[in-house]
Write an enzyme that holds these catalytic residues in place. Structure first.
Site, PDB file in Angstrom:
ATOM      1  N   GLU A   1       3.742  -2.724  -7.058  1.00 52.19           N
ATOM      2  CA  GLU A   1       4.244  -2.605  -5.686  1.00 52.19           C
ATOM      3  C   GLU A   1       3.082  -2.259  -4.770  1.00 52.19           C
ATOM      4  O   GLU A   1       2.189  -1.489  -5.141  1.00 52.19           O
ATOM      5  CB  GLU A   1       5.322  -1.518  -5.622  1.00 52.19           C
ATOM      6  N   SER A   2       3.071  -2.860  -3.578  1.00 47.01           N
ATOM      7  CA  SER A   2       2.052  -2.588  -2.578  1.00 47.01           C
ATOM      8  C   SER A   2       0.677  -2.948  -3.135  1.00 47.01           C
ATOM      9  O   SER A   2       0.464  -4.082  -3.537  1.00 47.01           O
ATOM     10  CB  SER A   2       2.146  -1.128  -2.144  1.00 47.01           C
ATOM     11  N   ALA A   3      -0.267  -2.004  -3.152  1.00 47.86           N
ATOM     12  CA  ALA A   3      -1.571  -2.313  -3.734  1.00 47.86           C
ATOM     13  C   ALA A   3      -1.433  -2.775  -5.175  1.00 47.86           C
ATOM     14  O   ALA A   3      -2.233  -3.575  -5.666  1.00 47.86           O
ATOM     15  CB  ALA A   3      -2.488  -1.096  -3.660  1.00 47.86           C
TER      16      ALA A   3
ATOM     17  N   MET B   1       0.804  -1.181   0.000  1.00 42.15           N
ATOM     18  CA  MET B   1       0.000   0.000   0.000  1.00 42.15           C
ATOM     19  C   MET B   1       0.848   1.245   0.000  1.00 42.15           C
ATOM     20  O   MET B   1       0.704   2.109   0.819  1.00 42.15           O
ATOM     21  CB  MET B   1      -0.849   0.094   1.233  1.00 42.15           C
TER      22      MET B   1
END
Length: 561
Positions: A242-244, A1
């Site tokens: 990346e992340s979400a 996130m």
């Protein structure tokens, strides 16, 4: 996130883009790079500094406005005329993230790092519902016959904010040429927050859940249809985020029970994997929908979804900004995460993984050392063991017996030396429970799902995993998002950048004299580990917090969020 907006990177990209026009008549100069899509000429801009051509803001779906709000994305109509692709298209509408109260004693470096969290994307590019556009960045000498591999980047931002203007993909393309593995960088926008991920039974019944995932899928279809015109090979697509964005990649792997539809041949996930989430109509999501309807002025409507389509953009956005955020007490358990809807995501993602309903493609999935430190300031008012128990039980595992929660908290003790940032002893104990919360939340959302993914698929398909332990920040350890510096930094300055390029180009991250990155197996759970000191890169084993994470994963599978 990753909520970090990477403003410096964005400004770098913005500064490299200039709209060249004729002083006489305002027409696009004919020497600019161009491609033909259907019956249209798409005019881009050359970046001589990086040796790339950029085609920005190209619509890949019909604008999701008016009656198309809260509907599945519709394919773009055939192109015609001249398309000016020399400047970024609209960003999707972002959810405002309230400031989090930070504790006293926070090192200045940590405070500065955190100050970028939740900020809106740069306002040089407007936000609008009409935001389904894609950027394509190619080597300057590419031709339609080049048939280059393609990396499709999905940005992070907690499914609440973020856009395709945020990371300088031209750095990756420039480096790929330098390495002798030229690739094309593609970055689509997708709808966010309630525009793209509103849950509730009404949304499920209307088959309009997880719309942001459907937007991503439509962008993948656009790549299959059109990337050849830019010199790309539609059979050599890697999806990456990346992340979400990485969680989105994981969700795309289980989408349609793992049928990739030939849309991608590989995946690369930085701090994200198929998620430990449950159903779109769980009590929290239903309560969020019901309150959203009230806040949007649609209470009492016979068809709440139809009413939401007909209110103004401003009214809809105001309701979005009243909903829970990552900065609110629930922290990482927030309403915009993709969840099972019985349709595209047939079951909870980890259930699909364990049932083998996941795309059979080679992949990379890795983490940063201290994934949870950024997200544990929203609940620093949890200061006692009893409050911690209540928080974990009610927020994450409401259907798990108390005895199991007690066991989990024995495995994630309140001893600061066992918490995150890891390896810092009693330092950075901002509250009695902060480091414990950071350890649990980082594992819950990021590291345990990644480990379940890599352990489940090791030996069944090519699996590589990494651990970021560089770009540390005093007081936060090696926080979530720190690996982005390795990937999007100046060409040749990040080890992970080179491994990613080789993987996108050849399906093997190794070569060019780099430290050998062995595949991940359950007999040898290898992690390519990126370090601050020497050696800059080495191979370690994925065996830390083994008992704690195995128990945590069991609870997540039994009671997904």
């Amino acid at each position: 996130m990753a909520l970090l907006t990477h403003i410096s990177r964005t400004l770098l990209l913005l500064s490299s883009v200039s709209v060249a026009v004729s002083a006489q008549d305002g027409q696009l100069i004919s020497t600019q790079p161009s491609v033909t899509l259907d019956n249209a000429t798409v005019v881009g801009v050359a970046n001589e500094t990086t040796g790339t051509n950029q085609f920005l803001g190209i619509p890949f779906a019909q604008p999701p406005v008016g009656d198309l709000r809260l509907r599945l994305p519709q394919p773009v109509a055939p192109y015609s005329g001249t398309i000016n692709a020399t400047a970024f298209g609209n960003q999707c509408i972002q959810q405002t993230q309230p400031n989090t109260t930070l504790p006293s004693g926070l090192p200045s470096a940590a405070a500065q790092f955190l100050s970028g969290m939740g900020a809106a994307q740069p306002q040089t590019v407007p936000q609008d519902e009409d935001c389904l556009n894609v950027n394509v960045i190619v080597p300057a000498n590419v031709t339609a016959e080049s048939k280059l591999p393609v990396a499709v980047w999905i940005y992070g931002g907690g499914f609440a904010l973020g856009s395709n203007i945020g990371e300088p993909g031209e750095n990756v393309v420039q480096r790929s040429v330098e390495l002798g593995h030229p690739i094309i960088f593609v970055s689509p926008n997708y709808r966010l927050n309630a525009f793209g991920f509103l849950g509730g039974k009404e949304m499920k019944e209307a088959n309009v859940t997880n719309l942001g995932l459907h937007d991503q899928r439509e962008a993948f279809r656009w790549v299959q249809k059109y990337i050849s015109a830019f010199g790309g090979d539609p059979s050599k697509v890697m999806i990456w985020g990346e992340s979400a964005g990485a969680q989105s990649v994981g969700m795309q792997m289980v989408y349609n029970n793992g049928d990739s539809e030939g849309l991608f041949r590989a995946a690369f996930m930085e701090s994200g994997a198929p998620m430990s989430t449950g159903y779109v109509d769980n009590p929290f999501l239903q309560a969020t929908f019901d309150q959203f309807v009230v806040d949007a002025g649609c209470s009492g409507s016979a068809d709440a979804v139809a009413c939401l389509r007909n209110i103004s953009t401003d009214a809809f956005t105001q309701a979005v900004n009243k909903a829970p955020t990552l900065s609110s007490y629930r922290s990482v358990n927030q309403p915009w995460e993709p969840r099972a809807d019985g349709n595209a995501i047939a079951q909870p993602p980890e259930h699909l993984l364990l049932a083998g309903k996941i795309a059979n493609v080679p992949f990379v999935s890795g983490n940063d050392m201290d994934e949870g430190t950024l997200f544990s300031f929203a609940n620093i008012n949890v200061t006692t063991d009893d409050e911690f128990f209540d928080y974990v039980s009610s927020n994450f595992f409401p259907n798990i017996p108390s005895a199991n929660i007690t066991r989990l908290l024995e495995l994630y003790p309140s001893d600061p030396a066992a918490g995150s940032p890891f390896g810092t002893g009693d330092n950075f104990t901002y509250t009695p429970e902060y480091k414990r919360m950071a350890a649990l939340q980082g594992d819950l959302l990021f590291i345990a799902p990644r480990r379940l993914l890599t352990q489940t698929l090791a030996g069944k398909q090519a699996v590589y995993s990494f651990l970021g332990n560089e770009h540390g920040v005093e007081g936060l350890g090696t926080p979530h998002g720190s690996d982005l510096q390795d990937v999007f930094g100046a060409p040749g300055t990040g080890n992970l950048q080179d491994y990613l390029i080789r993987f996108a180009a050849t399906l093997n991250p190794n070569g060019d004299g780099a430290v050998e990155w062995p595949q991940y197996t359950n007999q040898a759970p290898n992690l390519l580990t990126l370090n601050n000191g020497e050696p800059a890169v080495n191979i370690t084993k994925d065996n830390f917090r083994a008992e704690a994470m195995a128990y945590l994963t069991g609870l997540c599978v039994a009671d997904p969020m």
